[in-house]
Design a protein around this motif. Sequence first.
Motif, PDB file in Angstrom:
ATOM      1  N   LEU A 184      33.595  40.788 -29.458  1.00  0.00           N
ATOM      2  CA  LEU A 184      33.869  39.400 -29.806  1.00  0.00           C
ATOM      3  C   LEU A 184      33.488  38.475 -28.657  1.00  0.00           C
ATOM      4  O   LEU A 184      34.120  38.478 -27.603  1.00  0.00           O
ATOM      5  CB  LEU A 184      35.358  39.233 -30.144  1.00  0.00           C
ATOM      6  N   SER A 185      32.445  37.692 -28.877  1.00  0.00           N
ATOM      7  CA  SER A 185      32.043  36.696 -27.887  1.00  0.00           C
ATOM      8  C   SER A 185      32.621  35.348 -28.294  1.00  0.00           C
ATOM      9  O   SER A 185      33.390  35.250 -29.243  1.00  0.00           O
ATOM     10  CB  SER A 185      30.515  36.620 -27.814  1.00  0.00           C
ATOM     11  N   GLY A 186      32.220  34.314 -27.606  1.00  0.00           N
ATOM     12  CA  GLY A 186      32.645  32.975 -27.997  1.00  0.00           C
ATOM     13  C   GLY A 186      31.627  32.273 -28.871  1.00  0.00           C
ATOM     14  O   GLY A 186      31.759  31.076 -29.117  1.00  0.00           O
ATOM     15  N   GLY A 187      30.618  33.012 -29.336  1.00  0.00           N
ATOM     16  CA  GLY A 187      29.555  32.409 -30.126  1.00  0.00           C
ATOM     17  C   GLY A 187      29.859  32.327 -31.607  1.00  0.00           C
ATOM     18  O   GLY A 187      30.959  32.635 -32.061  1.00  0.00           O
ATOM     19  N   VAL A 285      31.397  47.058 -33.878  1.00  0.00           N
ATOM     20  CA  VAL A 285      30.915  45.960 -34.723  1.00  0.00           C
ATOM     21  C   VAL A 285      30.353  44.882 -33.814  1.00  0.00           C
ATOM     22  O   VAL A 285      31.021  44.452 -32.870  1.00  0.00           O
ATOM     23  CB  VAL A 285      32.054  45.367 -35.588  1.00  0.00           C
ATOM     24  N   THR A 286      29.121  44.455 -34.092  1.00  0.00           N
ATOM     25  CA  THR A 286      28.522  43.378 -33.309  1.00  0.00           C
ATOM     26  C   THR A 286      27.983  42.291 -34.235  1.00  0.00           C
ATOM     27  O   THR A 286      27.753  42.523 -35.416  1.00  0.00           O
ATOM     28  CB  THR A 286      27.363  43.886 -32.414  1.00  0.00           C
ATOM     29  N   GLY A 287      27.744  41.129 -33.655  1.00  0.00           N
ATOM     30  CA  GLY A 287      27.167  40.017 -34.406  1.00  0.00           C
ATOM     31  C   GLY A 287      25.664  39.925 -34.237  1.00  0.00           C
ATOM     32  O   GLY A 287      25.080  38.862 -34.498  1.00  0.00           O
ATOM     33  N   GLU A 288      25.031  41.006 -33.840  1.00  0.00           N
ATOM     34  CA  GLU A 288      23.591  40.986 -33.605  1.00  0.00           C
ATOM     35  C   GLU A 288      22.817  40.688 -34.888  1.00  0.00           C
ATOM     36  O   GLU A 288      23.201  41.104 -35.978  1.00  0.00           O
ATOM     37  CB  GLU A 288      23.139  42.320 -33.017  1.00  0.00           C
ATOM     38  N   ASN A 289      21.714  39.990 -34.705  1.00  0.00           N
ATOM     39  CA  ASN A 289      20.888  39.538 -35.818  1.00  0.00           C
ATOM     40  C   ASN A 289      19.433  39.740 -35.415  1.00  0.00           C
ATOM     41  O   ASN A 289      19.002  39.256 -34.376  1.00  0.00           O
ATOM     42  CB  ASN A 289      21.189  38.064 -36.104  1.00  0.00           C
ATOM     43  N   ASN A 326      26.857  28.656 -42.221  1.00  0.00           N
ATOM     44  CA  ASN A 326      27.615  28.302 -43.424  1.00  0.00           C
ATOM     45  C   ASN A 326      28.864  29.170 -43.574  1.00  0.00           C
ATOM     46  O   ASN A 326      29.932  28.679 -43.957  1.00  0.00           O
ATOM     47  CB  ASN A 326      26.732  28.429 -44.664  1.00  0.00           C
ATOM     48  N   LEU A 327      28.722  30.457 -43.258  1.00  0.00           N
ATOM     49  CA  LEU A 327      29.897  31.338 -43.303  1.00  0.00           C
ATOM     50  C   LEU A 327      30.910  30.949 -42.234  1.00  0.00           C
ATOM     51  O   LEU A 327      32.122  30.941 -42.479  1.00  0.00           O
ATOM     52  CB  LEU A 327      29.466  32.789 -43.112  1.00  0.00           C
ATOM     53  N   ALA A 328      30.425  30.626 -41.043  1.00  0.00           N
ATOM     54  CA  ALA A 328      31.320  30.224 -39.958  1.00  0.00           C
ATOM     55  C   ALA A 328      32.088  28.960 -40.323  1.00  0.00           C
ATOM     56  O   ALA A 328      33.287  28.830 -40.021  1.00  0.00           O
ATOM     57  CB  ALA A 328      30.525  30.016 -38.668  1.00  0.00           C
ATOM     58  N   LYS A 329      31.427  28.035 -40.983  1.00  0.00           N
ATOM     59  CA  LYS A 329      32.109  26.815 -41.413  1.00  0.00           C
ATOM     60  C   LYS A 329      33.166  27.138 -42.467  1.00  0.00           C
ATOM     61  O   LYS A 329      34.260  26.562 -42.458  1.00  0.00           O
ATOM     62  CB  LYS A 329      31.093  25.818 -41.955  1.00  0.00           C
ATOM     63  N   LYS A 330      32.851  28.051 -43.357  1.00  0.00           N
ATOM     64  CA  LYS A 330      33.814  28.465 -44.379  1.00  0.00           C
ATOM     65  C   LYS A 330      35.050  29.088 -43.743  1.00  0.00           C
ATOM     66  O   LYS A 330      36.181  28.886 -44.208  1.00  0.00           O
ATOM     67  CB  LYS A 330      33.148  29.460 -45.328  1.00  0.00           C
ATOM     68  N   THR A 336      34.841  25.683 -33.293  1.00  0.00           N
ATOM     69  CA  THR A 336      35.329  26.336 -32.074  1.00  0.00           C
ATOM     70  C   THR A 336      34.191  27.051 -31.359  1.00  0.00           C
ATOM     71  O   THR A 336      34.064  26.988 -30.134  1.00  0.00           O
ATOM     72  CB  THR A 336      36.448  27.331 -32.418  1.00  0.00           C
ATOM     73  N   SER A 337      33.342  27.724 -32.120  1.00  0.00           N
ATOM     74  CA  SER A 337      32.255  28.502 -31.527  1.00  0.00           C
ATOM     75  C   SER A 337      31.259  27.651 -30.746  1.00  0.00           C
ATOM     76  O   SER A 337      30.656  28.128 -29.784  1.00  0.00           O
ATOM     77  CB  SER A 337      31.511  29.281 -32.618  1.00  0.00           C
ATOM     78  N   ILE A 338      31.076  26.407 -31.172  1.00  0.00           N
ATOM     79  CA  ILE A 338      30.063  25.574 -30.500  1.00  0.00           C
ATOM     80  C   ILE A 338      30.630  24.752 -29.343  1.00  0.00           C
ATOM     81  O   ILE A 338      29.913  23.960 -28.742  1.00  0.00           O
ATOM     82  CB  ILE A 338      29.358  24.640 -31.509  1.00  0.00           C
ATOM     83  N   LEU A 339      31.904  24.952 -29.023  1.00  0.00           N
ATOM     84  CA  LEU A 339      32.449  24.284 -27.839  1.00  0.00           C
ATOM     85  C   LEU A 339      31.669  24.734 -26.607  1.00  0.00           C
ATOM     86  O   LEU A 339      31.384  25.928 -26.443  1.00  0.00           O
ATOM     87  CB  LEU A 339      33.937  24.608 -27.671  1.00  0.00           C
ATOM     88  N   PRO A 340      31.315  23.817 -25.700  1.00  0.00           N
ATOM     89  CA  PRO A 340      30.355  24.121 -24.633  1.00  0.00           C
ATOM     90  C   PRO A 340      30.959  24.815 -23.425  1.00  0.00           C
ATOM     91  O   PRO A 340      30.843  24.337 -22.285  1.00  0.00           O
ATOM     92  CB  PRO A 340      29.826  22.731 -24.258  1.00  0.00           C
ATOM     93  N   PHE A 341      31.607  25.972 -23.656  1.00  0.00           N
ATOM     94  CA  PHE A 341      32.139  26.743 -22.537  1.00  0.00           C
ATOM     95  C   PHE A 341      31.258  27.968 -22.347  1.00  0.00           C
ATOM     96  O   PHE A 341      30.975  28.693 -23.307  1.00  0.00           O
ATOM     97  CB  PHE A 341      33.590  27.143 -22.794  1.00  0.00           C
ATOM     98  N   GLU A 342      30.859  28.234 -21.109  1.00  0.00           N
ATOM     99  CA  GLU A 342      29.895  29.281 -20.811  1.00  0.00           C
ATOM    100  C   GLU A 342      30.473  30.671 -21.100  1.00  0.00           C
ATOM    101  O   GLU A 342      31.687  30.878 -21.081  1.00  0.00           O
ATOM    102  CB  GLU A 342      29.482  29.202 -19.335  1.00  0.00           C
ATOM    103  N   ASP A 343      29.576  31.622 -21.392  1.00  0.00           N
ATOM    104  CA  ASP A 343      30.019  33.007 -21.546  1.00  0.00           C
ATOM    105  C   ASP A 343      29.293  33.876 -20.524  1.00  0.00           C
ATOM    106  O   ASP A 343      28.451  33.402 -19.752  1.00  0.00           O
ATOM    107  CB  ASP A 343      29.804  33.522 -22.972  1.00  0.00           C
TER     108      ASP A 343
END
Length: 396
Positions: A184-187, A285-289, A326-330, A336-343
């Motif tokens: 789980l990242s912050g992305g 489980v990863t969010g890789e695309n 679109n799924l993230a918005k749902k 939250t994911s697009i808040l500009p905090f570095e990872d």
Amino acid sequence: MKEMLLVRYGEIGLKGKNIRSFEKKLVSNIRKAVASFPDAVVLDKHGRVVVEYEPHNQDAIIEAVTNVFGVVSVSPAVRMDRDIENLKVECLKLMQRLMEEQDIKTFKVETRRADKSYPLKTPEINQIVGAHLYKNLQPIKVDVNNPDIMLTMEIRNVAYVFSKKIPALGGMPYGSAGKGMLLLSGGIDSPVAGYLMAKRGLELEAVHFHSYPFTSERAMEKVIDLAAKLTKYTGNIKIHSVNILEIQKSINEHCPSEESTILARSFMMKIAEKLALKYNCKGLVTGENLGQVASQTIEGMNATNSMIEMPVFRPLIAYDKVEIINLAKKLDTFETSILPFEDCCTVFLPDRVVTKPRLEKIQASMDLLQVDELIEAAITSRDTIIISKGEVLKRS
């Protein structure tokens, strides 16, 4: 008449001899979802899951149950004695109440006779009850093709009567497919990936990698907020927070800079696998695309896969970015994911990243590092956060 919620499931019904274990898991999850309503009772009998509740809690109960994975739809219903004369009287009362609440000009009666020993056939029940309603509810009309309201009677050992079907999430009961470790990242991607695997019945535990103090505490809070949003569907999530700064420093000191991203990713996979084995997870489980960023190529994924033995689930592998957003918005995770905090991925980021790494070169670079010692130190110093129903329950 007694008010209740009829709960329907989908894929579970295809599980043959194993169906009962899936039903029990679904019922257990529904009970957890409505546990905050002391008067709610979940009944599991005669092939039907029913939730009884106080009428003033109906909207909240519906929201809770429709967010349970495995539920495909629900219907607010009333339970009646199934005697045909009683059905005529009680269905009339129900229709009169519904007509006070909404504008109804046409109706249709439909019957599902689950108990085939019932003395009347389906068309007879429809005709008898429908005629009684038509006679006593003038000027309402019958419309068999597109009625304003469909009054449905389900005949079992009792009769369940309802007029609407509310869609739910579907999928499989959470926890019915074992347990997995979510990176789980912050992305944007990883929370969506976790949701999709949870919908397939996989119980989630999570690991988050950071590079404190190069990454901030606010970046960690962002991840906690994302996990909290997932608990709407999972109930609770445990997050292992692992600092990989020393690993990144070692890579930066001893290895080619263009390999730093894939090498750091390899360490993440190794650490995630060790934690997964420790906590009885059967996969990662990863969010890789595929192709989304430079490291997410076939060659890159092959390199990181080669570092571990555990299966890796990538539910977003073929999604495009718009679909993921679109799924993230749902799910209410996007903002939250697009808040500009570095990872941690931004720390020691090279000017050029190898996009088609060769396994022998990556392994040669790994051989330059004290892999086991670095991994053990990172795992030993990890923090653990348990989040339950949107709130931090424990930090250690």
